[in-house]
Design an enzyme around this catalytic site. Structure first.
Site, PDB file in Angstrom:
ATOM      1  N   CYS A  89       5.577  20.322  10.273  1.00 60.81           N
ATOM      2  CA  CYS A  89       6.538  19.229   9.685  1.00 60.81           C
ATOM      3  C   CYS A  89       7.991  20.036   8.988  1.00 60.81           C
ATOM      4  O   CYS A  89       8.983  19.558   9.033  1.00 60.81           O
ATOM      5  CB  CYS A  89       5.651  18.768   8.321  1.00 60.81           C
ATOM      6  N   ASP A 128      10.550  11.269   7.247  1.00 60.56           N
ATOM      7  CA  ASP A 128       9.352  11.857   7.258  1.00 60.56           C
ATOM      8  C   ASP A 128       8.983  12.228   8.742  1.00 60.56           C
ATOM      9  O   ASP A 128       8.883  11.464   9.593  1.00 60.56           O
ATOM     10  CB  ASP A 128       8.322  10.874   6.634  1.00 60.56           C
ATOM     11  N   HIS A 153       5.910  13.204   9.619  1.00 58.75           N
ATOM     12  CA  HIS A 153       4.723  13.281   9.770  1.00 58.75           C
ATOM     13  C   HIS A 153       4.064  11.829  10.465  1.00 58.75           C
ATOM     14  O   HIS A 153       2.993  11.524  10.136  1.00 58.75           O
ATOM     15  CB  HIS A 153       3.669  13.241   8.566  1.00 58.75           C
TER      16      HIS A 153
END
Length: 458
Positions: free
Chosen positions: A111, A345, A347
């Site tokens: 990430c 994000d 993820h």
């Protein structure tokens, strides 16, 4: 045969890990983000006011963000288009195997590398397209509703797993082709922008040949003792990005460089030297520079005294964002409203896209909905980024940021500083590189310290 069996086990293992991480994080994409109509929203230097216009006009459900009291903003669509136009780089699965490992996905560990890629991508957008650029097709992206994110995730992994057992590959159908885009935007300027838009995304492709792709970044990370599957901190990623840009030999990238601050200090003469160094002897133009500053916004927790400064930084048009997040969970911060940070994000595990084909789909590289997080939840370790087109821009930016630092320091030491001169003038070892050893001994020591996220707190 035994080796082949082991490889198959490793592939199945990574597939299950990918599926687990996608289920683990998909709830984040499932939640709606609420914006107040009473406060401005800042996105990388652009200000948007969500004011009352028509009480009967509701925010479209597909927008991915909701205005309190169901009142649409004055320029919500402009904000959405601007946000969606930023390049979104997330976990991917089924990409070519990373050399020296069994990994074909970065789910669960990549990430921070992805948020670093997003910051660099924004720097390249400023360099080639400018801050005013937006993707013409941004508002045509269908935003998955609250149920379909998770259900589609389950269906995708079920189909992917079944296909792997039967030896079939998942079909990927592009929806917005380059031909369609060029036909719709025949203007030469629009065509040029679309070519650079695709080119920038292709540089971050998940293949060994992509200049700033995961495979290349991991290769440079090995020089600092990192490998695929390890946790990468924001400071380490800053140095990896610098090496990746320095080593890029693409003609379009010879006019840009990266400088990483040393111990929260930007040495102006070192920056200018990098900007005035040209590969071609007949090129006298200044290089653009992306300045990366690894900092720590407190001790174990983020100090809220830094909130106003962070908001000030994100209010600058030449800011390219912040590599940050929550503990062990990295986000790319690009704006704020009130005391909440707006972020993208990484993820969410998406399928590998072959960016080497002429007509590769663009949708999965643009985030359909913004997310917000309280500043108090932010991990103190982060890396701040700025873009300066030339030496004059750098001097102007350093003066402006220095003023902001003085105002925000409140009789304490500033978060970082700009100083005149070279680092060697202050008894720092000059960083030198050669083809055999991409990181000098001094850099390796600094990176090893950064990898444990230890900072000197003043």
């Amino acid at each position: 045969m035994e080796a082949t069996g082991t490889d198959e086990v490793d592939k199945l293992k990574t597939k299950f890990i990918s599926a687990w991480n996608n289920m683990k994080y998909s709830w984040v994409l499932k939640t709606k983000t609420y914006f107040s109509r009473n406060s401005p929203v800042l996105l990388l230097g652009k200000c948007y006011h969500f004011k009352f216009e028509d009480e009967n006009k509701l925010l479209p459900a597909r927008s991915g963000c909701t205005i309190e009291d169901h009142v649409i903003a004055g320029n919500v669509e402009e904000f959405r288009k601007d946000f969606i136009s930023r390049i979104w780089l997330t976990y991917r699965e089924e990409f070519p195997q990373i050399e020296g490992s069994a990994f074909t996905t970065d789910c669960g560990w990549g990430c921070t590398l992805r948020t670093g890629q997003m910051l660099l991508a924004q720097g390249l957008i400023l360099h080639f397209l400018g801050r005013a650029w937006t993707w013409p097709d941004a508002l045509n992206i269908e935003n998955s509703d609250s149920d379909s994110w998770t259900s589609n995730t389950v269906k995708k992994f079920t189909a992917s797993f079944e296909a792997s057992l039967s030896g079939e590959s998942e079909l990927k159908t592009p929806t917005v082709s380059q031909k369609e885009t060029i036909r719709r935007h025949s203007d030469d300027h629009e065509m040029r922008n679309e070519i650079y838009h695709r080119k920038i995304i292709s540089w971050f492709g998940d293949s060994p040949l992509a200049l700033f792709g995961l495979h290349q970044l991991i290769k440079y990370g090995k020089k600092s003792g990192k490998k695929a599957g390890d946790w990468y901190g924001p400071a380490v990623v800053a140095h990896i990005l610098r090496k990746a840009v320095e080593e890029a030999r693409h003609p379009d990238l010879q006019g840009i460089t990266i400088y990483v601050a040393q111990d929260c200090t930007v040495y102006s003469s070192d920056v200018i030297d990098k900007q005035c160094t040209s590969m071609a002897s007949d090129n006298t133009d200044d290089k653009a520079v992306i300045i990366l500053i690894p900092v720590r916004l407190g001790g174990e927790r983020t100090n809220t005294d830094y909130l106003d400064f962070v908001k000030g930084i994100l209010s600058l048009e030449y800011c390219v964002g912040i590599i940050g997040g929550k503990p062990k969970q990295s986000y790319y911060f690009a704006g704020f409203q009130d005391d909440s940070l707006i972020y993208m994000d990484p993820h969410y595990c998406q399928s590998f896209v072959d960016v080497s084909i002429k007509d590769f789909p663009l949708e999965t590289f643009h985030c359909p909905s913004p997310k917000k997080m309280s500043f108090r939840k932010m991990d103190p370790s982060c890396t701040i980024g700025f873009y300066c087109r030339n030496v004059q821009d750098f001097k102007r930016a350093s003066e402006e940021i220095t003023k902001m630092l003085k105002i925000s320091s409140k009789e304490k030491y500033p978060l970082f500083t700009f100083v005149n001169g070279h680092s060697r003038d202050y008894d720092f070892t000059s960083t030198t590189t050669n083809e055999e050893d991409l990181f000098s001994e001094d850099e390796k020591k600094r990176l090893k310290r950064f990898s444990t996220e230890e900072f000197v707190l003043l």
